[in-house]
Scaffold this active site. Structure first.
Site, PDB file in Angstrom:
ATOM      1  N   GLY A   1       0.843  -1.197   0.000  1.00  0.00           N
ATOM      2  CA  GLY A   1       0.000   0.000   0.000  1.00  0.00           C
ATOM      3  C   GLY A   1       0.872   1.239   0.000  1.00  0.00           C
ATOM      4  N   LEU A   2       0.238   2.371  -0.106  1.00  0.00           N
ATOM      5  CA  LEU A   2       0.949   3.646  -0.145  1.00  0.00           C
ATOM      6  C   LEU A   2       1.698   3.919   1.162  1.00  0.00           C
ATOM      7  CD1 LEU A   2      -1.857   5.844  -1.753  1.00  0.00           C
ATOM      8  CD2 LEU A   2       0.298   5.169  -2.860  1.00  0.00           C
ATOM      9  N   SER A   3       2.692   4.775   1.081  1.00  0.00           N
ATOM     10  CA  SER A   3       3.354   5.249   2.289  1.00  0.00           C
ATOM     11  C   SER A   3       2.319   5.931   3.176  1.00  0.00           C
ATOM     12  CB  SER A   3       4.453   6.243   1.918  1.00  0.00           C
ATOM     13  OG  SER A   3       5.078   6.762   3.070  1.00  0.00           O
TER      14      SER A   3
ATOM     15  N   SER B   1      -0.111   4.380   4.707  1.00  0.00           N
ATOM     16  CA  SER B   1      -1.392   3.649   4.715  1.00  0.00           C
ATOM     17  C   SER B   1      -1.572   2.814   5.974  1.00  0.00           C
ATOM     18  CB  SER B   1      -1.504   2.759   3.475  1.00  0.00           C
ATOM     19  OG  SER B   1      -0.464   1.801   3.436  1.00  0.00           O
ATOM     20  N   GLY B   2      -0.456   2.472   6.629  1.00  0.00           N
ATOM     21  CA  GLY B   2      -0.539   1.682   7.864  1.00  0.00           C
ATOM     22  C   GLY B   2       0.054   0.290   7.756  1.00  0.00           C
TER      23      GLY B   2
ATOM     24  N   SER C   1       5.919  -1.832  -2.343  1.00  0.00           N
ATOM     25  CA  SER C   1       5.910  -2.744  -3.504  1.00  0.00           C
ATOM     26  C   SER C   1       4.881  -2.286  -4.534  1.00  0.00           C
ATOM     27  CB  SER C   1       5.670  -4.194  -3.072  1.00  0.00           C
ATOM     28  OG  SER C   1       4.629  -4.335  -2.147  1.00  0.00           O
TER      29      SER C   1
END
Length: 199
Positions: free
Chosen positions: A34-36, A38-39, A108
């Site tokens: 997931g995005l930076s 996002s958790g 990723s």
């Protein structure tokens, strides 16, 4: 990079199944993507802590931590990101073979890279966890102030800003971290692991 020659795979006396039997649970990789912001790391560590609390063998491979050691020679170009994920996939495979449940927290961003890693594993051993959080919410959180730096042009090739993120098409698990608490997200992941008889 040269390719090693004259090497032969050595079959181990103790198998993955032997280790799983001794451990009393299955092994797999939970691949958090997931995005930076996002958790991913938060969830990976929360799942790992709960597995540990229950007496299970677990480990976390975190993106930033891996870049301090194993992948410290890699930057953030597309080629380096691909090599980063390839190496982590191979390490995760070793952990799974050792009978452990390993959680990886890596942006990723490219589907092809994640698919290459999935191909390393036996059916069911690779569990893609899409940590789905809107870009606006990730930017609002911005725990490392990376989005702010990227917007100012101080960071190049930053995922979500000037480099793409390709979301999973059919992840095993999708977690909406803008809607769920960490506790509820962990429950969702554990429910999947129970359904698949991994724990």
């Amino acid at each position: 990079m040269g390719k090693a020659t004259n090497i032969v795979w050595h079959k181990a006396a103790v198998t993955k199944q032997d280790r799983q039997l001794q451990n009393g649970h299955g092994s797999c990789v939970l691949w958090f993507t997931g995005l930076s912001g996002s958790g991913k790391s938060t969830l990976a560590n929360a799942v790992s802590a709960e597995l540990y609390r229950r007496g299970m063998n677990e480990y976390v491979l975190d993106g930033d931590n891996i870049r301090h050691g194993l992948n410290r020679d890699l930057g953030f170009s597309e080629a380096d990101r691909t090599e980063n994920i390839r190496r982590v996939g191979e390490v995760a495979k070793l952990f799974v073979d050792s009978g452990m449940i390993v959680a990886t927290a890596f942006i990723s961003p490219f589907r092809s890279d994640r698919d290459q890693v999935r191909a390393l594993f036996e059916e069911g051993d690779f569990i893609e966890v899409f940590v789905d959080c809107p870009l606006a919410e990730c930017e609002r959180r911005d725990p490392k102030q990376l989005y702010a730096k990227a917007r100012r042009g101080e960071i190049k090739d930053f995922t979500g800003i000037d480099s793409p993120y390709e979301p999973p098409v059919q992840p095993e698990i999708t977690i909406h971290t803008d809607l769920l608490s960490v506790e509820k997200a962990v429950e969702q992941i554990f429910a999947y692991l129970y359904r698949k008889n991994i724990i």
